[in-house]
Design a protein around this motif. Structure first.
Motif, PDB file in Angstrom:
ATOM      1  N   GLN A 151      -2.892 -18.396 -17.459  1.00 32.41           N
ATOM      2  CA  GLN A 151      -1.243 -18.628 -17.709  1.00 32.41           C
ATOM      3  C   GLN A 151      -0.524 -18.321 -16.361  1.00 32.41           C
ATOM      4  OE1 GLN A 151      -0.340 -19.786 -20.812  1.00 32.41           O
ATOM      5  NE2 GLN A 151      -3.152 -19.459 -20.854  1.00 32.41           N
ATOM      6  N   LEU A 152      -0.337 -17.624 -15.400  1.00 34.80           N
ATOM      7  CA  LEU A 152       0.690 -17.000 -14.374  1.00 34.80           C
ATOM      8  C   LEU A 152       0.799 -18.293 -13.543  1.00 34.80           C
ATOM      9  CD1 LEU A 152      -1.289 -14.056 -11.943  1.00 34.80           C
ATOM     10  CD2 LEU A 152       0.659 -14.296 -14.217  1.00 34.80           C
ATOM     11  N   ALA A 153       2.361 -19.005 -13.295  1.00 33.36           N
ATOM     12  CA  ALA A 153       2.576 -19.711 -12.857  1.00 33.36           C
ATOM     13  C   ALA A 153       1.810 -20.022 -11.685  1.00 33.36           C
ATOM     14  CB  ALA A 153       4.146 -19.817 -12.751  1.00 33.36           C
ATOM     15  N   GLU A 154       1.467 -18.743 -10.757  1.00 31.98           N
ATOM     16  CA  GLU A 154       1.576 -18.774  -9.301  1.00 31.98           C
ATOM     17  C   GLU A 154      -0.165 -18.539  -9.431  1.00 31.98           C
ATOM     18  OE1 GLU A 154       3.218 -15.585  -6.756  1.00 31.98           O
ATOM     19  OE2 GLU A 154       5.517 -16.451  -7.574  1.00 31.98           O
ATOM     20  N   ASP A 155      -1.148 -19.237  -8.244  1.00 34.90           N
ATOM     21  CA  ASP A 155      -2.744 -18.821  -8.351  1.00 34.90           C
ATOM     22  C   ASP A 155      -2.515 -17.243  -8.138  1.00 34.90           C
ATOM     23  OD1 ASP A 155      -5.203 -19.396  -7.636  1.00 34.90           O
ATOM     24  OD2 ASP A 155      -4.592 -21.112  -6.575  1.00 34.90           O
ATOM     25  N   HIS A 156      -3.534 -16.731  -8.311  1.00 36.36           N
ATOM     26  CA  HIS A 156      -4.052 -15.703  -9.077  1.00 36.36           C
ATOM     27  C   HIS A 156      -4.511 -15.556  -6.960  1.00 36.36           C
ATOM     28  CE1 HIS A 156      -6.715 -16.714 -11.241  1.00 36.36           C
ATOM     29  NE2 HIS A 156      -7.167 -15.646 -10.567  1.00 36.36           N
ATOM     30  N   LYS A 157      -5.271 -15.945  -5.900  1.00 34.72           N
ATOM     31  CA  LYS A 157      -5.817 -16.613  -4.981  1.00 34.72           C
ATOM     32  C   LYS A 157      -5.234 -15.596  -3.822  1.00 34.72           C
ATOM     33  CE  LYS A 157      -9.117 -20.287  -6.223  1.00 34.72           C
ATOM     34  NZ  LYS A 157      -8.376 -20.499  -7.209  1.00 34.72           N
ATOM     35  N   GLY A 158      -3.856 -15.430  -4.550  1.00 30.89           N
ATOM     36  CA  GLY A 158      -3.391 -14.684  -3.098  1.00 30.89           C
ATOM     37  C   GLY A 158      -3.947 -13.294  -2.946  1.00 30.89           C
ATOM     38  N   VAL A 159      -4.608 -12.703  -4.461  1.00 34.16           N
ATOM     39  CA  VAL A 159      -5.126 -11.336  -4.344  1.00 34.16           C
ATOM     40  C   VAL A 159      -6.530 -10.943  -3.613  1.00 34.16           C
ATOM     41  CG1 VAL A 159      -5.623  -9.726  -5.938  1.00 34.16           C
ATOM     42  CG2 VAL A 159      -3.338 -11.085  -6.129  1.00 34.16           C
TER      43      VAL A 159
END
Length: 176
Positions: A151-159
């Protein structure tokens, strides 16, 4: 009575990994707290105040005999001991320790909100929480961690996975 609680740790000043290790050990040394599991360490870009270095973030599961308020006070004391100074909201910090979950309880006081109010909106919390979470849906929310990540607007691949914590977790009293 013991409760399983989840704590998020973050650092972006000084020797970040060393500070995380020290925080874990200090928590583990506290009476009434036993570390159960620690996540991988993830490097993430800052959120909110972005003019600062990247963070190392992780989550740990602990078993505790402390109340949620006592656990929070212990975490804040360890932050101060490790040099945390609060100057800028979401600013640089040697260590940040947040209480995310405390069993299946909902708590709302002047100083403490459980579940952590913005936990479900932060990939840098959800990704390491997924490493140590046992079970399906998160208490109170009745949704899985993967649901919130989707559901996150920003892609969590930045983690980005950065490393692991090498920690011996004591299962009982040591023989000395």
């Amino acid at each position: 009575m013991t409760v399983c609680a989840y704590l998020a740790l973050g650092s972006n000043m000084g020797k970040r990994e060393e500070t995380l290790q020290k925080a874990i050990h200090k928590l583990q040394e506290q009476p009434g707290i036993r570390v159960l599991r620690v996540s991988n360490i993830y490097e993430t870009d800052p959120v909110g105040y972005v003019d600062q270095d990247a963070f190392l973030n992780m989550v740990m599961a602990v078993e505790t005999e402390l109340s949620a308020d006592q656990l929070l006070k212990t975490a804040l004391s360890i932050e101060r001991e490790l040099g945390r100074v609060r100057l800028i909201r979401w600013g640089p910090r040697t260590i940040d320790i947040d209480l995310l979950l405390f069993g299946d309880r909902t708590i709302e006081t002047e100083h403490l909100k459980i579940p952590h109010p913005s936990m479900a909106e932060r990939a840098f919390v959800l990704v390491p929480l997924r490493d140590v979470w046992e079970g399906g849906a998160l208490p109170v929310y009745n949704q899985t961690i993967d649901h919130f990540l989707s559901q996150l607007a920003e892609d969590h691949k930045g983690v980005r996975k950065w490393g692991t914590v090498h920690l011996e977790i004591e299962s009982g009293p040591s023989e000395s």
